[in-house]
Design a protein around this motif. Structure first.
Motif, PDB file in Angstrom:
ATOM      1  N   PRO A 182       0.829  -1.213   0.000  1.00 53.94           N
ATOM      2  CA  PRO A 182       0.000   0.000   0.000  1.00 53.94           C
ATOM      3  C   PRO A 182       0.861   1.261   0.000  1.00 53.94           C
ATOM      4  N   ALA A 183       0.296   2.357  -0.490  1.00 55.49           N
ATOM      5  CA  ALA A 183       1.032   3.625  -0.533  1.00 55.49           C
ATOM      6  C   ALA A 183       0.095   4.787  -0.244  1.00 55.49           C
ATOM      7  N   ARG A 184       0.661   5.843   0.333  1.00 55.48           N
ATOM      8  CA  ARG A 184      -0.104   7.060   0.619  1.00 55.48           C
ATOM      9  C   ARG A 184      -0.045   8.012  -0.580  1.00 55.48           C
ATOM     10  N   VAL A 185      -0.933   8.987  -0.539  1.00 55.06           N
ATOM     11  CA  VAL A 185      -1.009   9.963  -1.634  1.00 55.06           C
ATOM     12  C   VAL A 185       0.328  10.655  -1.842  1.00 55.06           C
ATOM     13  N   VAL A 186       0.966  11.078  -0.770  1.00 55.33           N
ATOM     14  CA  VAL A 186       2.215  11.837  -0.881  1.00 55.33           C
ATOM     15  C   VAL A 186       3.289  11.015  -1.588  1.00 55.33           C
ATOM     16  N   GLU A 187       3.408   9.742  -1.201  1.00 57.58           N
ATOM     17  CA  GLU A 187       4.414   8.896  -1.836  1.00 57.58           C
ATOM     18  C   GLU A 187       4.111   8.718  -3.321  1.00 57.58           C
ATOM     19  N   ILE A 188       2.847   8.506  -3.655  1.00 53.13           N
ATOM     20  CA  ILE A 188       2.467   8.290  -5.047  1.00 53.13           C
ATOM     21  C   ILE A 188       2.751   9.528  -5.892  1.00 53.13           C
ATOM     22  N   GLN A 189       2.369  10.700  -5.367  1.00 53.96           N
ATOM     23  CA  GLN A 189       2.593  11.919  -6.151  1.00 53.96           C
ATOM     24  C   GLN A 189       4.074  12.200  -6.316  1.00 53.96           C
ATOM     25  N   ASN A 190       4.875  11.902  -5.300  1.00 55.74           N
ATOM     26  CA  ASN A 190       6.323  12.135  -5.402  1.00 55.74           C
ATOM     27  C   ASN A 190       6.980  11.170  -6.390  1.00 55.74           C
ATOM     28  N   ARG A 191       6.584   9.921  -6.325  1.00 56.37           N
ATOM     29  CA  ARG A 191       7.193   8.925  -7.211  1.00 56.37           C
ATOM     30  C   ARG A 191       6.801   9.152  -8.667  1.00 56.37           C
ATOM     31  N   LEU A 192       5.567   9.623  -8.875  1.00 59.47           N
ATOM     32  CA  LEU A 192       5.096   9.837 -10.243  1.00 59.47           C
ATOM     33  C   LEU A 192       5.273  11.276 -10.708  1.00 59.47           C
ATOM     34  N   ASP A 193       5.752  12.128  -9.793  1.00 54.84           N
ATOM     35  CA  ASP A 193       5.968  13.545 -10.109  1.00 54.84           C
ATOM     36  C   ASP A 193       4.688  14.196 -10.627  1.00 54.84           C
ATOM     37  N   LEU A 194       3.616  14.048  -9.826  1.00 56.10           N
ATOM     38  CA  LEU A 194       2.310  14.599 -10.186  1.00 56.10           C
ATOM     39  C   LEU A 194       1.875  15.641  -9.173  1.00 56.10           C
ATOM     40  N   PRO A 195       1.046  16.610  -9.584  1.00 54.75           N
ATOM     41  CA  PRO A 195       0.464  17.546  -8.619  1.00 54.75           C
ATOM     42  C   PRO A 195      -0.436  16.789  -7.639  1.00 54.75           C
ATOM     43  N   GLN A 196      -0.527  17.282  -6.408  1.00 52.72           N
ATOM     44  CA  GLN A 196      -1.336  16.595  -5.402  1.00 52.72           C
ATOM     45  C   GLN A 196      -2.800  16.499  -5.819  1.00 52.72           C
ATOM     46  N   SER A 197      -3.328  17.587  -6.405  1.00 50.56           N
ATOM     47  CA  SER A 197      -4.739  17.588  -6.794  1.00 50.56           C
ATOM     48  C   SER A 197      -5.020  16.518  -7.850  1.00 50.56           C
ATOM     49  N   SER A 198      -4.127  16.398  -8.826  1.00 50.70           N
ATOM     50  CA  SER A 198      -4.308  15.394  -9.881  1.00 50.70           C
ATOM     51  C   SER A 198      -4.197  13.982  -9.318  1.00 50.70           C
ATOM     52  N   THR A 199      -3.245  13.797  -8.408  1.00 50.06           N
ATOM     53  CA  THR A 199      -3.068  12.476  -7.799  1.00 50.06           C
ATOM     54  C   THR A 199      -4.298  12.073  -7.012  1.00 50.06           C
ATOM     55  N   SER A 200      -4.824  13.002  -6.208  1.00 44.12           N
ATOM     56  CA  SER A 200      -6.000  12.707  -5.385  1.00 44.12           C
ATOM     57  C   SER A 200      -7.207  12.374  -6.253  1.00 44.12           C
ATOM     58  N   LYS A 201      -7.419  13.133  -7.321  1.00 48.64           N
ATOM     59  CA  LYS A 201      -8.551  12.870  -8.219  1.00 48.64           C
ATOM     60  C   LYS A 201      -8.422  11.504  -8.878  1.00 48.64           C
ATOM     61  N   LEU A 202      -7.210  11.173  -9.300  1.00 51.95           N
ATOM     62  CA  LEU A 202      -6.960   9.894  -9.963  1.00 51.95           C
ATOM     63  C   LEU A 202      -7.244   8.736  -9.009  1.00 51.95           C
ATOM     64  N   LEU A 203      -6.758   8.856  -7.787  1.00 46.59           N
ATOM     65  CA  LEU A 203      -6.942   7.785  -6.803  1.00 46.59           C
ATOM     66  C   LEU A 203      -8.407   7.626  -6.417  1.00 46.59           C
ATOM     67  N   ARG A 204      -9.100   8.751  -6.213  1.00 42.64           N
ATOM     68  CA  ARG A 204     -10.521   8.682  -5.845  1.00 42.64           C
ATOM     69  C   ARG A 204     -11.340   8.025  -6.957  1.00 42.64           C
ATOM     70  N   MET A 205     -10.993   8.330  -8.200  1.00 43.84           N
ATOM     71  CA  MET A 205     -11.717   7.749  -9.324  1.00 43.84           C
ATOM     72  C   MET A 205     -11.561   6.235  -9.345  1.00 43.84           C
ATOM     73  N   PHE A 206     -10.330   5.741  -9.097  1.00 47.28           N
ATOM     74  CA  PHE A 206     -10.107   4.306  -9.153  1.00 47.28           C
ATOM     75  C   PHE A 206     -10.681   3.581  -7.935  1.00 47.28           C
ATOM     76  N   VAL A 207     -10.788   4.261  -6.811  1.00 54.06           N
ATOM     77  CA  VAL A 207     -11.491   3.676  -5.660  1.00 54.06           C
ATOM     78  C   VAL A 207     -12.969   3.519  -6.001  1.00 54.06           C
ATOM     79  N   LYS A 208     -13.549   4.553  -6.589  1.00 48.57           N
ATOM     80  CA  LYS A 208     -14.959   4.514  -6.967  1.00 48.57           C
ATOM     81  C   LYS A 208     -15.239   3.415  -7.987  1.00 48.57           C
ATOM     82  N   MET A 209     -14.301   3.180  -8.889  1.00 44.03           N
ATOM     83  CA  MET A 209     -14.473   2.159  -9.925  1.00 44.03           C
ATOM     84  C   MET A 209     -14.146   0.758  -9.437  1.00 44.03           C
TER      85      MET A 209
END
Length: 249
Positions: free
Chosen positions: A23-50
């Motif tokens: 498992p990974a937290r939002v901060v780790e994911i955004q840092n590893r993928l070099d993504l903005p926090q807002s984009s990372t959070s939206k992406l993760l929420r979408m895949f949880v919903k799906m």
């Protein structure tokens, strides 16, 4: 370009989990993928919903569900021929001629993480990604069968508080009585509760490490299901029992 960028981020996200295997937290994911926090959070929420990711609120981490595996499970089976959940579902469909579904809890709903359509008509309207009310659908009640009464009560109170239509409120006493019957017989049954002409028989699956609780269900035209419910229950029970034996090897 935005669509291409989103597709690239999706693949990179699941490649990340394939790499770290935990498992990974939002901060780790955004840092590893070099993504903005807002984009990372939206992406993760979408895949949880799906239903492709599960979220652990206690640790604030995300982790892929088996729905990711099932996307390519048919290819793995084709090449290697190993027993799998997908093969179990295919076997059920072949033996019974019905639709088969795999459900997980998604907040107030049960999400059909994977649905295999019956090979013959008429087919009940089951599709991958479908959301059904967890307290009414058979797969939802199968997931609730092993929950504590207090947890069920809190869920029902929240569902009712957020539902403006009082006719759709869940009666907790009736639900608990229904779940007691489900536990006694070992399966949940819905007869026209969602779609008037269709029914579903569902059972909880043995819990897999690192995965959310899942339920396996068989959907069919209601008249056929009522006539063949004994065969459906025994076939479903046999398949799930075999899965439990393999997982314990």
């Amino acid at each position: 370009m935005d669509a291409i960028k989103s597709a690239k981020r999706t693949l990179e996200l699941f490649e990340l989990f394939a790499d770290i295997r935990r498992p990974a937290r939002v901060v780790e994911i955004q840092n590893r993928l070099d993504l903005p926090q807002s984009s990372t959070s939206k992406l993760l929420r979408m895949f949880v919903k799906m239903g492709y990711l599960q979220y652990d609120p206690a640790h604030r981490t995300f982790y892929p569900t088996l729905r990711v595996t099932l996307l390519g499970g048919w290819l793995h089976d084709q090449w290697f021929g190993h027993d799998s959940l997908l093969m179990t579902m295919e076997s059920l469909r072949e033996k019974l001629g019905t639709s088969v579904l795999l459900g997980i809890q998604n907040d107030k709903h049960v999400l059909y993480m994977l649905a295999l359509q019956a090979l013959v008509q008429p087919r009940p309207p089951l599709a991958t990604g479908t959301l059904r009310p967890i307290c009414r659908a058979a797969a939802g009640k199968a997931l609730l069968m092993h929950k504590a009464e207090g947890d069920i009560g809190r869920l029902v109170r929240r569902i009712n508080a957020e539902e403006p239509d009082s006719t759709l409120h869940v009666d907790l006493k009736d639900l608990l009585a229904d779940l007691a019957e489900c536990r006694a017989r070992g399966y949940a049954l819905s007869e026209g509760a969602i779609v008037a002409s269709s029914g579903v028989v569902a059972m909880p699956l043995p819990r897999l490490p690192g995965q959310p609780a899942m339920a396996l269900g068989v959907g069919a035209p209601l008249d056929w299901l009522r006539e063949n419910v004994g065969e459906v229950v025994e076939t479903l029970r046999s398949q799930i029992s075999a899965m439990g034996e393999k997982s314990g090897e």
